[in-house]
Enzyme design. Structure first.
Site, mmCIF file in Angstrom:
data_model
loop_
_atom_site.group_PDB
_atom_site.id
_atom_site.type_symbol
_atom_site.label_atom_id
_atom_site.label_comp_id
_atom_site.label_asym_id
_atom_site.label_seq_id
_atom_site.Cartn_x
_atom_site.Cartn_y
_atom_site.Cartn_z
ATOM 1 C CG ASP A 298 -5.624 3.088 4.701
ATOM 2 O OD1 ASP A 298 -4.830 2.876 5.625
ATOM 3 O OD2 ASP A 298 -5.375 3.839 3.732
ATOM 4 N N GLY A 299 -6.388 2.257 8.209
ATOM 5 C CA GLY A 299 -6.207 3.143 9.357
ATOM 6 C C GLY A 299 -6.465 2.442 10.676
ATOM 7 N N GLY A 300 -5.427 2.299 11.464
ATOM 8 C CA GLY A 300 -5.592 1.716 12.802
ATOM 9 C C GLY A 300 -5.919 0.233 12.803
ATOM 10 C CG HIS B 213 -1.897 1.064 1.308
ATOM 11 N ND1 HIS B 213 -3.090 1.020 0.629
ATOM 12 C CD2 HIS B 213 -1.895 2.249 1.995
ATOM 13 C CE1 HIS B 213 -3.789 2.123 0.893
ATOM 14 N NE2 HIS B 213 -3.073 2.884 1.714
ATOM 15 N N GLY C 267 -0.126 -0.272 8.618
ATOM 16 C CA GLY C 267 1.140 0.449 8.703
ATOM 17 C C GLY C 267 1.871 0.048 9.958
ATOM 18 C CG HIS D 32 -4.862 5.825 -0.096
ATOM 19 N ND1 HIS D 32 -4.903 5.755 1.282
ATOM 20 C CD2 HIS D 32 -5.892 6.633 -0.451
ATOM 21 C CE1 HIS D 32 -5.917 6.474 1.730
ATOM 22 N NE2 HIS D 32 -6.525 7.032 0.692
HETATM 23 C C1 DX5 Z 1 -3.359 7.294 6.460
HETATM 24 C C2 DX5 Z 1 -2.923 6.295 5.417
HETATM 25 C C3 DX5 Z 1 -2.770 4.920 5.917
HETATM 26 C C4 DX5 Z 1 -1.741 4.753 7.000
HETATM 27 C C5 DX5 Z 1 -2.212 3.665 7.917
HETATM 28 O O1 DX5 Z 1 -3.790 8.462 5.843
HETATM 29 O O2 DX5 Z 1 -3.851 6.253 4.346
HETATM 30 O O3 DX5 Z 1 -2.529 4.011 4.857
HETATM 31 O O4 DX5 Z 1 -0.468 4.415 6.527
HETATM 32 O O5 DX5 Z 1 -1.336 3.565 8.980
HETATM 33 P P1 DX5 Z 1 -1.721 2.772 10.306
HETATM 34 O O6 DX5 Z 1 -1.991 1.361 9.909
HETATM 35 O O7 DX5 Z 1 -0.523 2.943 11.172
HETATM 36 O O8 DX5 Z 1 -2.955 3.449 10.854
HETATM 37 ZN ZN ZN Z 2 -3.652 4.640 2.817
#
Ligand code: DX5
Ligand code: ZN
Length: 228
Positions: free
Chosen positions: A177-179, A34, A199, A68
């Protein structure tokens, strides 16, 4: 076809060793990479452009790369990312003037196309374009940064989108996507997601093999207890 796809977000990788980090998570069993593109305009952060994606392709990163786009305007970057080696290109509907045209542009450049929804973006943007989508990305945090907490309001939104996809009979990925973490991935999968962007949920660990193995095991268990 595999039911679940793990998509590490290299936003949380070590940017001084991006190629190596991407290779490591692929060798550990990830399905996609990603690739978060931020422009300090649509979102208050600045990340990577097509040249970096091309470098990853030259470094023999061969899995699909899921771009993205958190940028506005969108259209002028699409040919550049397609040429650099993007597989999927996803954008936010409110970031472009003509959603349908942008979707066509992505397809015309040989990539799969997706729409991304912020936590407060309504799903009506799916109307009239559903059959043109390969992926629907639901943001479970406000876009711009890694390592934020998953917003629980996303659970119902995932269920709503799962129903829309199933009712349509179309083959569309539902990406969250996110958390997303080992601790909540099972619940997210239960709601109907099948692509998991992670992430910090992967890169915070020193042993990628171990964490990805644990994620797979959790997803397998979810699969066997799934109501879908
Ligand atoms: C945030 C991004 C995500 C981010 C997610 O705007 O789109 O892809 O990297 O990161 P985590 O998994 O740490 O929330
Ligand atoms: Zn993303």
């Amino acid at each position: 076809m595999k039911k679940f796809f793990i998509a590490p977000s290299i936003l949380s990788a070590d940017f001084a060793c991006l190629g190596k980090d991407a290779k490591k998570v692929i060798d550990a069993g990830s399905d996609l990479i990603h690739f978060d593109v931020m422009d300090n305009h649509y979102v208050p952060n600045l990340t990577m452009g097509p040249m970096i994606l091309e470098s990853l392709r030259n470094y023999k990163i061969e899995v699909p790369i899921d771009v993205h786009l958190m940028v506005t305007p969108v259209d002028n970057l699409i040919p550049q990312f397609a040429k650099a080696g993007a597989s999927f290109i996803t954008f936010h509907p409110e970031a472009t003037q003509h959603i349908e045209r942008t979707l066509h542009l992505i397809k015309d450049h040989g990539c799969k196309a997706g729409l991304a929804f912020n936590p407060a973006t309504p799903l009506h943007f799916l109307d009239y374009v559903l059959e043109k989508l390969d992926v629907i990305l639901l943001m479970s945090v406000n876009p711009g940064f890694g390592n934020q907490s998953f917003l629980p309001s996303t659970f119902n939104k995932i269920r709503d989108v799962r129903k829309i996809i199933d009712d349509s009979g179309l083959d569309i990925f539902l990406e969250v996507d996110g958390g997303v973490k080992l601790e909540n991935i099972s619940e997210i999968a239960h709601c109907g997601a099948n692509v998991f962007v992670m992430g910090t949920g992967i890169f915070q660990y020193s042993n990628y093999n171990l964490i990805i193995k644990k994620i797979r095991k959790t997803l397998q268990h979810t699969c066997s207890t799934s109501i879908h």
